[in-house]
Design a protein around this motif. Structure first.
Motif, mmCIF file in Angstrom:
data_model
loop_
_atom_site.group_PDB
_atom_site.id
_atom_site.type_symbol
_atom_site.label_atom_id
_atom_site.label_comp_id
_atom_site.label_asym_id
_atom_site.label_seq_id
_atom_site.Cartn_x
_atom_site.Cartn_y
_atom_site.Cartn_z
ATOM 1 N N VAL A 1 86.318 94.017 58.635
ATOM 2 C CA VAL A 1 84.892 93.837 58.360
ATOM 3 C C VAL A 1 84.489 92.417 58.727
ATOM 4 O O VAL A 1 85.141 91.457 58.326
ATOM 5 C CB VAL A 1 84.584 94.094 56.870
ATOM 6 C CG1 VAL A 1 83.155 93.706 56.546
ATOM 7 C CG2 VAL A 1 84.857 95.552 56.519
ATOM 8 N N GLN A 2 83.420 92.318 59.490
ATOM 9 C CA GLN A 2 82.976 90.993 59.900
ATOM 10 C C GLN A 2 81.466 90.960 60.042
ATOM 11 O O GLN A 2 80.849 91.887 60.565
ATOM 12 C CB GLN A 2 83.619 90.602 61.236
ATOM 13 C CG GLN A 2 83.355 89.162 61.642
ATOM 14 C CD GLN A 2 84.149 88.753 62.885
ATOM 15 O OE1 GLN A 2 84.641 89.589 63.625
ATOM 16 N NE2 GLN A 2 84.247 87.458 63.108
ATOM 17 N N SER A 24 80.534 94.155 62.346
ATOM 18 C CA SER A 24 81.563 95.027 62.892
ATOM 19 C C SER A 24 82.492 95.439 61.764
ATOM 20 O O SER A 24 82.615 94.754 60.752
ATOM 21 C CB SER A 24 82.350 94.313 63.998
ATOM 22 O OG SER A 24 82.990 93.165 63.491
ATOM 23 N N GLY A 25 83.118 96.594 61.943
ATOM 24 C CA GLY A 25 84.118 97.033 60.980
ATOM 25 C C GLY A 25 83.602 97.858 59.817
ATOM 26 O O GLY A 25 84.379 98.235 58.935
ATOM 27 N N PHE A 26 82.283 98.125 59.784
ATOM 28 C CA PHE A 26 81.748 98.999 58.747
ATOM 29 C C PHE A 26 80.509 99.701 59.302
ATOM 30 O O PHE A 26 79.983 99.346 60.351
ATOM 31 C CB PHE A 26 81.429 98.223 57.463
ATOM 32 C CG PHE A 26 80.363 97.161 57.596
ATOM 33 C CD1 PHE A 26 80.669 95.888 58.063
ATOM 34 C CD2 PHE A 26 79.036 97.427 57.253
ATOM 35 C CE1 PHE A 26 79.696 94.903 58.177
ATOM 36 C CE2 PHE A 26 78.065 96.447 57.360
ATOM 37 C CZ PHE A 26 78.394 95.186 57.827
ATOM 38 N N TYR A 117 79.487 92.223 51.575
ATOM 39 C CA TYR A 117 80.144 91.441 52.625
ATOM 40 C C TYR A 117 79.286 90.221 52.964
ATOM 41 O O TYR A 117 78.052 90.294 52.927
ATOM 42 C CB TYR A 117 80.332 92.277 53.911
ATOM 43 C CG TYR A 117 81.034 93.588 53.705
ATOM 44 C CD1 TYR A 117 80.427 94.791 54.064
ATOM 45 C CD2 TYR A 117 82.316 93.647 53.177
ATOM 46 C CE1 TYR A 117 81.060 96.001 53.889
ATOM 47 C CE2 TYR A 117 82.970 94.855 52.998
ATOM 48 C CZ TYR A 117 82.333 96.029 53.343
ATOM 49 O OH TYR A 117 82.977 97.227 53.162
#
Length: 128
Positions: A1-2, A24-26, A117
């Motif tokens: 996750v970023q 990115s990543g979710f 996040y």
């Protein structure tokens, strides 16, 4: 996750910048995205938010009419357009994501403690 915030820089008062927050990543399109900022010696404050659909937005009173938030779900990116910048806008700007279950239709004000996040910040410096 970023979450990657970018677009900060040094600008003169009255100038403009566009910040970007790329994820990115979710599953980006089910998350509301908020921008917070923290000036030296001050607490972090909520600046703006956009819900997962883009239909609901929030702006702090201090930036209302000068900042505009938008999102492009195809690019997994949220933008924050900063116009008519003032020296008091100088801060590190952070973007954050919160799973959007529909609560922002009742209260669009983001809470830093409620974000899932966080990205690293981008520094905005407004000179006089």
């Amino acid at each position: 996750v970023q979450l990657q915030a970018s677009g900060g820089g040094v600008v003169q008062a009255g100038g403009s910048l566009r910040l970007s927050c790329t994820a990115s990543g979710f599953l980006f399109d089910v998350y509301a995205i908020a921008w917070f900022r923290q000036a030296p010696g001050k607490e972090r404050e909520a600046v703006s938010l956009i819900d997962k659909s883009g239909a609901i937005t929030y702006y702090a009173d201090s930036v209302k009419g000068r900042f505009t938030i938008s999102r492009d779900n195809a690019k997994n990116t949220v933008y924050l357009q900063l116009n008519s910048l003032k020296t008091e806008d100088t801060a590190v700007y952070y973007c954050a994501a919160d799973l959007d279950a529909g609560s922002y239709s009742r209260n669009p004000i983001p809470k830093s403690g409620g974000m899932d996040y966080w990205g690293k910040g981008t520094l905005v410096t407004v000179s006089s």
